[in-house]
Design a protein around this motif. Structure first.
Motif, mmCIF file in Angstrom:
data_model
loop_
_atom_site.group_PDB
_atom_site.id
_atom_site.type_symbol
_atom_site.label_atom_id
_atom_site.label_comp_id
_atom_site.label_asym_id
_atom_site.label_seq_id
_atom_site.Cartn_x
_atom_site.Cartn_y
_atom_site.Cartn_z
ATOM 1 N N LEU A 59 5.527 -7.315 -15.281
ATOM 2 C CA LEU A 59 4.853 -8.383 -15.066
ATOM 3 C C LEU A 59 4.239 -8.411 -13.817
ATOM 4 O O LEU A 59 2.969 -8.077 -13.419
ATOM 5 C CB LEU A 59 5.508 -9.609 -15.870
ATOM 6 N N THR A 60 4.983 -8.403 -13.019
ATOM 7 C CA THR A 60 5.468 -8.445 -11.242
ATOM 8 C C THR A 60 4.386 -8.037 -11.035
ATOM 9 O O THR A 60 3.352 -7.681 -9.752
ATOM 10 C CB THR A 60 6.430 -8.256 -10.789
ATOM 11 N N MET A 61 4.486 -6.080 -11.170
ATOM 12 C CA MET A 61 4.193 -4.654 -11.291
ATOM 13 C C MET A 61 2.835 -5.225 -11.379
ATOM 14 O O MET A 61 1.835 -4.403 -10.767
ATOM 15 C CB MET A 61 4.593 -3.874 -11.156
ATOM 16 N N ALA A 62 2.178 -5.486 -12.492
ATOM 17 C CA ALA A 62 1.150 -5.839 -12.933
ATOM 18 C C ALA A 62 0.318 -6.019 -12.325
ATOM 19 O O ALA A 62 -1.212 -5.698 -11.905
ATOM 20 C CB ALA A 62 0.813 -6.031 -14.365
ATOM 21 N N TRP A 63 0.795 -7.688 -11.470
ATOM 22 C CA TRP A 63 -0.398 -7.858 -11.139
ATOM 23 C C TRP A 63 -0.084 -7.746 -8.757
ATOM 24 O O TRP A 63 -0.921 -8.062 -8.630
ATOM 25 C CB TRP A 63 0.418 -9.393 -11.029
ATOM 26 N N PHE A 64 0.755 -6.590 -9.154
ATOM 27 C CA PHE A 64 0.624 -5.859 -7.207
ATOM 28 C C PHE A 64 -0.962 -5.051 -7.246
ATOM 29 O O PHE A 64 -1.110 -4.227 -6.598
ATOM 30 C CB PHE A 64 2.233 -4.960 -6.825
ATOM 31 N N VAL A 65 -0.780 -4.697 -8.863
ATOM 32 C CA VAL A 65 -1.748 -3.505 -9.016
ATOM 33 C C VAL A 65 -3.071 -3.646 -8.096
ATOM 34 O O VAL A 65 -4.047 -2.051 -7.244
ATOM 35 C CB VAL A 65 -2.225 -3.259 -10.281
ATOM 36 N N GLN A 66 -4.107 -4.572 -8.523
ATOM 37 C CA GLN A 66 -4.798 -4.650 -7.830
ATOM 38 C C GLN A 66 -4.712 -5.328 -6.336
ATOM 39 O O GLN A 66 -5.962 -4.471 -5.598
ATOM 40 C CB GLN A 66 -5.614 -6.334 -8.421
ATOM 41 N N PRO A 67 -4.274 -5.204 -5.577
ATOM 42 C CA PRO A 67 -3.329 -6.116 -4.147
ATOM 43 C C PRO A 67 -3.141 -4.715 -3.879
ATOM 44 O O PRO A 67 -3.643 -4.367 -2.557
ATOM 45 C CB PRO A 67 -2.310 -6.763 -4.223
ATOM 46 N N LEU A 68 -3.134 -3.449 -4.854
ATOM 47 C CA LEU A 68 -2.798 -2.249 -3.602
ATOM 48 C C LEU A 68 -4.113 -1.879 -3.879
ATOM 49 O O LEU A 68 -4.910 -0.658 -2.324
ATOM 50 C CB LEU A 68 -1.939 -1.450 -4.969
ATOM 51 N N LEU A 69 -5.220 -1.542 -5.368
ATOM 52 C CA LEU A 69 -5.958 -0.837 -4.596
ATOM 53 C C LEU A 69 -7.380 -1.891 -4.217
ATOM 54 O O LEU A 69 -8.142 -0.843 -3.206
ATOM 55 C CB LEU A 69 -7.308 -1.468 -6.235
ATOM 56 N N ILE A 70 -7.455 -3.639 -3.441
ATOM 57 C CA ILE A 70 -7.970 -3.816 -2.319
ATOM 58 C C ILE A 70 -7.828 -3.175 -1.481
ATOM 59 O O ILE A 70 -8.606 -2.376 -0.193
ATOM 60 C CB ILE A 70 -7.391 -4.732 -2.520
ATOM 61 N N GLU A 71 -6.343 -2.721 -0.851
ATOM 62 C CA GLU A 71 -5.815 -2.295 -0.045
ATOM 63 C C GLU A 71 -6.743 -1.555 -0.134
ATOM 64 O O GLU A 71 -6.272 -0.921 1.520
ATOM 65 C CB GLU A 71 -4.052 -2.415 -0.043
ATOM 66 N N LEU A 72 -6.576 -0.476 -0.547
ATOM 67 C CA LEU A 72 -7.106 1.210 -0.368
ATOM 68 C C LEU A 72 -8.700 1.262 -0.281
ATOM 69 O O LEU A 72 -10.066 2.416 -0.688
ATOM 70 C CB LEU A 72 -6.328 2.127 -1.783
ATOM 71 N N ASP A 73 -9.086 -0.062 -0.845
ATOM 72 C CA ASP A 73 -10.941 -0.501 -0.404
ATOM 73 C C ASP A 73 -11.097 0.247 -1.168
ATOM 74 O O ASP A 73 -12.607 1.106 -1.773
ATOM 75 C CB ASP A 73 -11.179 0.722 1.092
ATOM 76 N N THR A 74 -10.864 0.019 -2.753
ATOM 77 C CA THR A 74 -11.099 0.682 -4.127
ATOM 78 C C THR A 74 -12.414 0.173 -4.397
ATOM 79 O O THR A 74 -12.699 -0.719 -4.368
ATOM 80 C CB THR A 74 -10.349 1.318 -5.243
ATOM 81 N N PRO A 75 -13.514 1.083 -4.600
ATOM 82 C CA PRO A 75 -15.028 0.964 -5.330
ATOM 83 C C PRO A 75 -15.034 -0.666 -6.486
ATOM 84 O O PRO A 75 -13.729 -0.125 -7.148
ATOM 85 C CB PRO A 75 -16.156 1.839 -5.737
ATOM 86 N N THR A 76 -15.262 -1.404 -6.615
ATOM 87 C CA THR A 76 -15.077 -2.227 -7.538
ATOM 88 C C THR A 76 -15.043 -1.554 -9.284
ATOM 89 O O THR A 76 -14.212 -1.658 -10.254
ATOM 90 C CB THR A 76 -16.161 -3.444 -7.543
ATOM 91 N N SER A 77 -16.223 -0.682 -9.001
ATOM 92 C CA SER A 77 -16.631 -0.461 -11.030
ATOM 93 C C SER A 77 -15.302 0.645 -10.561
ATOM 94 O O SER A 77 -14.853 0.797 -11.578
ATOM 95 C CB SER A 77 -17.231 0.468 -10.802
ATOM 96 N N TRP A 78 -15.103 1.158 -9.827
ATOM 97 C CA TRP A 78 -13.090 1.751 -10.033
ATOM 98 C C TRP A 78 -12.259 1.070 -10.649
ATOM 99 O O TRP A 78 -11.235 1.855 -12.001
ATOM 100 C CB TRP A 78 -12.820 3.142 -9.122
ATOM 101 N N PHE A 79 -12.086 -0.416 -10.311
ATOM 102 C CA PHE A 79 -11.395 -1.189 -10.567
ATOM 103 C C PHE A 79 -10.530 -0.942 -12.555
ATOM 104 O O PHE A 79 -9.545 -0.905 -12.460
ATOM 105 C CB PHE A 79 -11.265 -2.695 -11.045
#
Length: 370
Positions: free
Chosen positions: A203-223
């Protein structure tokens, strides 16, 4: 969920605020988790599922029209209460249905299918939420409210086969079930605690996925696309959980699950990059087969008349651990870094996980009838 961190940030919240909200949700679940599990045993699994779906619909509807921390706080309470009513009752209803049709030996296969369908649904929804979020981060919430409403007639359509438990002193009976599950029956206790630790970790890792994507400057459409790939991975893995369990056996499964979960945290913590996303892929494979397998072990050694309550005790442990960890790891992320927050979570998960793994090996379960 694939875009909710972006939505929170647009509303002015930081990661510490976000994890506090998730803690509120977990505390709301924890406060009613065991009583609602017991309620499912005495009032009926189907009735609890209907009530839970109504609460969830109200929670998502409030989210769709709100933009403040206080309003989100209320939504998390409604969602927490709703999920606590669903939690335990769903798996208990499934297992009792299998008993009714004399197919209890196939429970793990069907629990795996349930996990697969749920994650496939979430996966494809992830694609659409990412695309909708490109136009407006609020638009996915309007759609979510409509989807949440569908759960109400779906729950009404279910058939329940288990007889409701009739007792005179509800509180005393709840205490008796807790005492039996966590103290009297050692095998059941170790299963519940180990499953709780692993559940909190995933459960905790699931909430770390988006901070990781934000850290990598991932485009919103790729989330949504990345979220979809991860959830498809869980779904496919869950589908084959029964075959893996038959091949390895319980103790080997416990060991594999713990060390792959902990290893996944370490790998992501030291690879805040797209390599870390690849590591997440393997983490989600383990998550896929861990959930149905660990729930199956608990169901196999539990009385039917207390099954929902026992499963709710497991969920209580998961949410209690998450509620305790979430504000700390959110604070560590904001003060230091994502890597530090992941490393801290690794230590928190590994110590109790290893303890209950050792207890599983030291305790030799006997063939007994509950």
């Amino acid at each position: 969920m694939p875009i909710i961190v972006l939505f929170y940030k647009e509303c002015g919240l930081d990661l510490a605020d976000i994890f506090i909200l998730k803690s509120v949700y977990s505390i709301a679940m924890v406060s009613l988790e065991i009583p609602t599990g017991y309620l499912a045993d005495v009032w009926g699994r189907r009735n609890c599922l209907i009530a839970g779906c109504i609460f969830c619909f109200l929670g998502f509807t409030n989210y769709s029209i709100s933009d403040t921390f206080t309003a989100f706080f209320l939504s998390e309470i409604l969602l927490g209460f709703g999920q606590s009513l669903v939690s335990g009752a769903d798996s208990a209803l499934l297992y009792d249905t299998m008993l009714h049709y004399k197919k209890e030996d196939e429970y793990l296969k069907y629990e795996g299918r349930v996990t697969m369908v749920g994650n496939f649904s979430e996966a494809f929804a992830g694609i659409f939420s990412g695309l909708l979020a490109v136009y407006s981060l609020r638009l996915p919430f309007y759609v979510q409210s409509g989807i949440a409403f569908i759960g109400i007639p779906a729950a009404v359509a279910l058939t329940e086969h288990a007889a409701k438990t009739r007792i005179k002193n509800s509180f005393a009976n709840i205490v008796q079930i807790i005492q039996y599950s966590l103290f009297t029956n050692k095998e059941l206790c170790y299963n519940i605690m180990f499953s709780g630790v692993i559940g909190a970790a995933t459960l905790t890792m699931a909430w770390f996925v988006q901070p990781l994507l934000i850290e990598l400057d991932t485009p919103t459409s790729w989330f949504g696309i990345i979220w979809t790939i991860l959830n498809l991975t869980v779904g496919i893995s869950a589908l084959y959980s029964d075959k893996l369990d038959q091949r390895l056996g319980s103790l080997r499964m416990y060991t594999l699950i713990l060390f792959f979960i902990v290893g996944g945290y370490i790998a992501v913590a030291f690879n805040i990059s797209y390599i870390g996303l690849v590591c997440l892929f393997f983490f989600y494979i383990v998550r896929g087969f861990a959930t149905p397998i660990l729930k199956g072990y608990i169901n196999q050694i539990t009385f039917s008349e207390m099954r929902a309550t026992v499963l709710s005790i497991r969920n209580f442990i998961i949410r209690l651990m998450f509620a305790a960890m979430a504000p700390l790891v959110g604070w560590l992320h904001d003060l230091y870094s994502l890597s530090i927050a992941l490393q801290a979570t690794t230590a928190i998960i590994f110590v109790p996980g290893l303890l209950f793994l050792i207890l599983q090996y030291r305790y030799k379960p006997r063939e007994t009838s509950l």
